[in-house]
Every structure is written in C-alpha cells, then in structure tokens.
Design a protein around this motif. Structure first.
Motif, mmCIF file in Angstrom:
data_model
loop_
_atom_site.group_PDB
_atom_site.id
_atom_site.type_symbol
_atom_site.label_atom_id
_atom_site.label_comp_id
_atom_site.label_asym_id
_atom_site.label_seq_id
_atom_site.Cartn_x
_atom_site.Cartn_y
_atom_site.Cartn_z
ATOM 1 N N CYS A 294 43.930 31.811 49.513
ATOM 2 C CA CYS A 294 43.389 32.760 48.530
ATOM 3 C C CYS A 294 42.505 32.107 47.471
ATOM 4 C CB CYS A 294 44.524 33.510 47.850
ATOM 5 S SG CYS A 294 45.490 34.541 48.981
ATOM 6 N N ARG A 295 42.627 30.818 47.264
ATOM 7 C CA ARG A 295 41.757 30.129 46.317
ATOM 8 C C ARG A 295 40.959 29.023 47.023
ATOM 9 N NH1 ARG A 295 44.467 33.769 43.874
ATOM 10 N NH2 ARG A 295 46.352 32.522 44.079
ATOM 11 N N ALA B 278 35.783 34.005 42.854
ATOM 12 C CA ALA B 278 36.963 34.423 42.090
ATOM 13 C C ALA B 278 37.291 35.887 42.355
ATOM 14 C CB ALA B 278 36.725 34.195 40.602
ATOM 15 N N SER C 200 40.500 37.074 44.566
ATOM 16 C CA SER C 200 41.496 37.864 43.839
ATOM 17 C C SER C 200 41.856 39.131 44.603
ATOM 18 C CB SER C 200 40.971 38.232 42.453
ATOM 19 O OG SER C 200 40.694 37.074 41.704
ATOM 20 N N ALA D 159 45.639 41.265 41.472
ATOM 21 C CA ALA D 159 44.244 40.813 41.437
ATOM 22 C C ALA D 159 43.949 40.072 40.139
ATOM 23 C CB ALA D 159 43.306 42.009 41.600
ATOM 24 N N SER E 295 46.116 38.414 38.270
ATOM 25 C CA SER E 295 46.765 37.099 38.366
ATOM 26 C C SER E 295 45.887 36.142 39.157
ATOM 27 C CB SER E 295 48.133 37.222 39.049
ATOM 28 O OG SER E 295 49.027 37.972 38.272
ATOM 29 N N GLY E 296 45.414 36.594 40.319
ATOM 30 C CA GLY E 296 44.568 35.751 41.161
ATOM 31 C C GLY E 296 43.295 35.330 40.459
ATOM 32 N N PHE E 297 42.711 36.246 39.689
ATOM 33 C CA PHE E 297 41.466 35.922 38.983
ATOM 34 C C PHE E 297 41.709 34.862 37.915
ATOM 35 C CE2 PHE E 297 38.147 36.427 35.811
ATOM 36 C CZ PHE E 297 37.013 36.488 36.613
#
Length: 308
Positions: free
Chosen positions: A162-163, A185, A189, A219, A221-223
């Motif tokens: 994911c990253r 990003a 995300s 989303a 959190s991921g960003f």
C-alpha cells in the motif's frame, strides 16, 4: 572470474517488473495456502470461509481463526522479500530506505512519540466509553507475544503493497514533496482503505454514510502514513505508525467489532460509527500532521537562509 550480478535500484524498476514481483508473491502465497488446506482440510472452517460453518476454538484466549489469519501474512512477507531480490534485484533495505538511504533514529523517535501522544489524546476524548477489562495474566502475556510476532509481518505486507509499491513505482525512489508523491499518496490511500473493506467494523455500520466514513477513516490513515514517508524520505515512518497503531489496539483495547477479540486492559464500548472513527483517526494523527507542516516551513526558511 565470477560475473557480478547487477543490483537494480528501485528507481530503475519498470512497472512490469514491479507487477512481476507482486504476481510472483501472490502465486507463492496461493501455493502455500493450497498446501496448508491439503494438510489441514478443516483450515477453511477456522478461517470462516463463505458457505462453511465456522469452526470455533481458542488458544489461551485467542481465537484460532483470527490467529491463522494473522499468521498467513508470514508467507506473503517471505515471498515478497524473496521475489523482490530475485526478480526486482533489490534488497529489502533499499526498498524501505531508498538507494543509499540510512535510518534516522531521531526521526523514528519523533514519529513514534507524536503518534502515541495523538493516540492518548484520542483515547481521552472517548474516556466515558472506556472500561477496565478482566485480564488473565497468562492469556495476556501470550497475547503480547503473539502481537509482537504477527503484527510485524501483517503491517510489513500492507506497507509493502500500500505504500512501498506506489512509492517505488510512481515516485521512482524519490519520496520528497512532489506532484508524483501526492498522486502516489492518494492512490495508495484508496488501495489501503479498499484492502480493509472486508474488516468486521465495515459491516457493523448501520447505514451507507457511516460505511463511507469508515472507508475514509482508513484512507486518511494511509494518507498520513505516506505524508510522513514523503517528509522523512523513506518508508520507515509509515511502518512505525502502522505498527504502533495495530500493536496498541491489539494489546490494549478490546473493541465490539475487530479482527481480533481478546481480553485486554481496556474495553472500548464506543459505538461502531464511521463518523466517530473518522474523528478519532483525525485526532490521533493531528500531532504528526502539525509537526510535518511546521518542520516543512522550518526547512524552507533554513534553505532560503542558506541560499541567501
């Protein structure tokens, strides 16, 4: 004379080569799963496979199915690292830190400290919903041990896909602020949130709006993970924040709907609401975002002073 193998840096990898790494990893994972099912025919029942009556069992207070689900990240981790080296000709260190990158211990401490601060503030805002749990010391020590082992593999696989994948493909190994980085990003995300769409809390929502807000919480959190990665120039911050988040939730709080349910120090009875979760995620990550903004301004001023 033995011919030396050329090491391909992450910024030299084509999209096709990255896909080959991911495809090979998925193939390896499926082979391991098929072999496991052949050896243990009841495995799908413990995992709660569709169409089968779920088999329930526990080991020292932990649901066997949940344990197997978390442990399934181990072959995914091993496969990715192996094929990254064989197909991508890139070491895990270079994948995480970038070519020639090094670990900055100060930045690691800053990220960890600010996240814990944000998590504590978020917990205090929900203090009326938090109760003391009934912990059995033996079960709890096993829970901590299992969390230490399994969460590392779980978050590593999620961070790789994911990253890391988008950072090394779209950003071409350069994680500073750029148009490419922000595109990566946003996409990563959304992928991160989609990967959690089957989590129990997603199905616990009472309406579509709350489901969407829960999706946006993931989303967001991921960003923030990627934002911190961009700021510090490597993938370590995302790993730290993600690991701390999952480990704290795993070992400190029992939630009404969660992937792992066990006796922990605290029981959080907060209603499973997408709106409340999104607010909690915002509060938790706010100290990190504020730091990144302030430090970015400081860096620009310092750069201008040096140029002047």
């Amino acid at each position: 004379m033995k011919k030396e193998k050329k090491l391909i840096a992450p910024n030299e990898l084509s999209f096709g080569r990255w896909l080959a790494v991911l495809a090979a990893t998925l193939g390896f994972y499926l082979v391991v799963f098929i072999v496991a099912v052949i050896v243990f025919p009841d495995l799908p029942k413990y995992l709660g496979a569709p169409g089968l009556e779920k088999e329930t069992a526990s080991i020292l207070g932990l649901d066997v199915g949940s344990m197997l689900l978390f442990l399934s990240f181990i072959p995914a981790f091993v496969g990715f690292v192996f094929f990254l080296k064989v197909i991508g000709k890139t070491t895990l260190k270079e994948f995480i830190l970038g070519v020639g990158g090094s670990l900055n211990k100060k930045s690691c401490l800053i990220v960890a400290g600010l996240f814990v601060l944000g998590f504590a503030i978020s917990a205090l805002t929900n203090i009326s919903y938090i109760k003391l749990g009934n912990v059995e010391i033996g079960n709890y020590l096993f829970l901590i041990f299992f969390a230490l082992v399994s969460v590392i593999f779980q978050i590593s696989v999620e961070e790789f896909l994911c990253r890391g994948f988008f950072a090394r493909w779209i950003c071409k190994n350069k994680l500073g602020y750029s148009k490419r980085a922000f595109i990566a990003a946003i996409i990563s995300s959304l992928v991160f949130a989609t990967a959690h769409a089957s989590n129990p809390e997603m199905f616990a929502q009472n309406n579509t709006l709350n489901t969407v807000l829960m999706f946006l919480a993931y989303a967001l959190s991921g960003f923030v993970y990627f934002l911190c990665d961009m700021h510090f120039g490597n993938l370590v911050p995302g790993f730290i924040i993600h690991w701390l988040n999952n480990f704290i939730i795993f070992t400190m709080f029992s939630y009404q709907s969660a992937a792992i349910t066990s006796s922990t120090i605290f029981i959080d009875t907060t209603p499973s609401s997408g709106a409340l979760t999104l607010l909690s995620v915002f509060i938790t990550h706010l100290p990190l975002v504020v730091y990144v903004i302030v430090d970015s301004i400081r860096r620009k001023k310092l750069a201008a002073k040096i140029e002047g």
